[in-house]
Design a protein around this motif. Structure first.
Motif, PDB file in Angstrom:
ATOM      1  N   ASP A 176       2.355   6.323  -7.167  1.00 56.79           N
ATOM      2  CA  ASP A 176       1.220   6.936  -7.859  1.00 56.79           C
ATOM      3  C   ASP A 176       1.042   8.409  -7.530  1.00 56.79           C
ATOM      4  N   ASN A 200       4.262  -1.857 -13.060  1.00 58.96           N
ATOM      5  CA  ASN A 200       3.944  -0.437 -13.027  1.00 58.96           C
ATOM      6  C   ASN A 200       4.063   0.156 -14.432  1.00 58.96           C
ATOM      7  N   HIS A 246       2.352   1.774  -3.396  1.00 60.12           N
ATOM      8  CA  HIS A 246       1.368   2.363  -4.313  1.00 60.12           C
ATOM      9  C   HIS A 246       1.298   3.874  -4.132  1.00 60.12           C
ATOM     10  N   LEU A 261       4.186  -5.591  -8.266  1.00 57.36           N
ATOM     11  CA  LEU A 261       3.804  -4.179  -8.361  1.00 57.36           C
ATOM     12  C   LEU A 261       4.855  -3.374  -9.118  1.00 57.36           C
ATOM     13  N   ALA A 289       0.835  -1.208   0.000  1.00 60.45           N
ATOM     14  CA  ALA A 289       0.000   0.000   0.000  1.00 60.45           C
ATOM     15  C   ALA A 289       0.866   1.252   0.000  1.00 60.45           C
TER      16      ALA A 289
END
Length: 413
Positions: free
Chosen positions: A25, A66, A21, A62, A18
């Motif tokens: 992002d 990406n 991310h 992840l 998390a």
């Protein structure tokens, strides 16, 4: 940007997907730069390397998936030692992490598997997995559709060591069997291969006393055990000599009891410096500076084991054996532990039997031995029992006579 890169690495180490991310992002984030960032304080690791090292598979997915990631470039990045994320995962035995990298659409799996590090001797991913006994990771590598398994197994590091030798050195018998039994393996060639210093897999196993590793090598159906046991380290030592000088008697028994062994031939091998396996064992017992002085303890057990295998008793004309046994006796009497062995006549059955067997097999007498209470006692006992060959009996009697003469009252007293 470096701070953002470090923050992403900390999140990857913790497996905090998390947080990763959020960092990647964020509207102001340069995600590509963050993922390509190398830690300047701890060896130049990237976030993908750390995620693989810590076995956080979802973190790796992840990163690789990406939209800003250059996944192919990330997988081929190496730290200051030339170690890639793929190598970190295999070194730790993280099978799922290895699979994620191998099977990613952007991976050049063949290149990743053949890559060598630049600062640890040219190690490959297979060597690292073998060194740590990660058989499942090794199987995944060797059986991958992109793998040239035969080439991977004969690849060498800068010292000429193969994956088999890495597994053998650390006693990983399962990893050794996986390599030797693989359909693409040339087991005979792999076991006869020697490093740049002349060390073979069998020598490495004997050197470290890895019984299961020695057994795997000797008993493999594709191996010429007799030839393998006679190989020498660049003309110097055999596997038996390595085992003897490190006191690994169990490994010595495996070698000596093998059906293919030529005991006499192995005993007769001498290094260019004149050291035989018997001499090496005597030097180990005596704590010689020429042998393993860092051993936690020195014992006569290896020498005794070998002397019991010298079945042929010395004959009066056997000058070669007389000379050999004399060299062994001299080595036994000249070492850091020799004084402790021979100056105090404390009970030591192994020591006494070694001396008796050496004398019975042709070791010549040295007058200075009369100064040792241990040797003097053993010589007297042998003379009384007449249990040494005639040539030696004459020398023994001479020594004992000299001792008695020195103790007699002088005529002019």
């Amino acid at each position: 940007m470096a701070e953002d890169g470090r923050a992403l690495q900390l999140a990857a180490v913790k497996g905090d997907v998390a947080a990763m991310h959020l960092l990647l992002d964020h509207p102001s984030a340069d995600a590509e730069a963050m993922m390509m960032h190398k830690d300047s304080d701890h060896g130049g690791e990237t976030v993908l390397m750390l995620a693989g090292y810590c076995d956080h598979v979802e973190a790796k997915r992840l990163l690789l998936n990406n939209p800003s990631a250059d996944a192919a470039a990330m997988m081929m990045l190496a730290n200051i030692n030339g170690v890639t994320a793929f190598m970190f995962a295999a070194d730790r035995g993280h099978v799922d992490a290895v699979r994620v990298l191998l099977d990613h659409p952007s991976s050049d799996a063949a290149a990743m598997m053949m890559h060598k590090d630049s600062d640890h001797g040219g190690e490959t991913v297979l060597m690292l997995a073998a060194m740590n006994g990660h058989a499942d990771a090794m199987r995944l590598l060797l059986d991958h559709p992109s793998a040239d398994a035969a080439a991977m197994m004969i690849q060498t590091n800068s010292e000429g060591s193969t994956a088999l030798m890495y597994a053998t050195r650390n006693g990983h018998a399962d990893a050794m069997c996986l390599l030797l039994d693989h359909p693409s393996a040339d087991a005979a060639a792999m076991t006869m291969h020697s490093s740049s210093t002349g060390v073979t897999a069998l020598m490495a196993a004997a050197d470290h006393g890895h019984m299961d590793a020695v057994r795997v090598l000797l008993d493999h159906p594709s191996v010429d055990a007799a030839a393998m046991m006679m190989l020498t380290e660049s003309g110097w030592w055999t596997a038996l000599m390595f085992a003897a000088c490190y006191g690994h008697t169990d490994a010595m028994r495996l070698l000596l009891d093998h059906p293919s062994v030529d005991t006499a031939a192995m005993m007769a091998v001498h290094s260019p410096g004149g050291v035989s396996v018997l001499t090496a064992a005597a030097q180990f017992a005596a704590g010689s500076s020429n042998i393993n002085i860092y051993a936690p303890s020195h014992s006569g057990a290896p020498l005794l084991l070998l002397l019991r295998r010298v079945a042929v008793e010395s004959q009066p004309g056997d000058d070669a054996q007389h000379a050999h046994m004399s060299e062994v006796m001299e080595a036994l009497c000249q070492g850091l532990q020799s004084n402790a062995m021979f100056d105090n006549d404390t009970p030591d059955d192994a020591r006494d039997e070694c001396v008796r067997l050496l004398l019975a097999r042709g070791a010549r007498m040295v007058p200075t031995w009369c100064n040792s209470p241990v040797l003097s006692r053993i010589i007297r006992d042998l003379a009384q029992l007449a249990s040494v060959p005639q040539l030696l009996n004459e020398a023994v009697v001479g020594v004992v006579f000299a001792q008695r003469q020195s103790k007699r009252p002088r005529d002019d007293a």
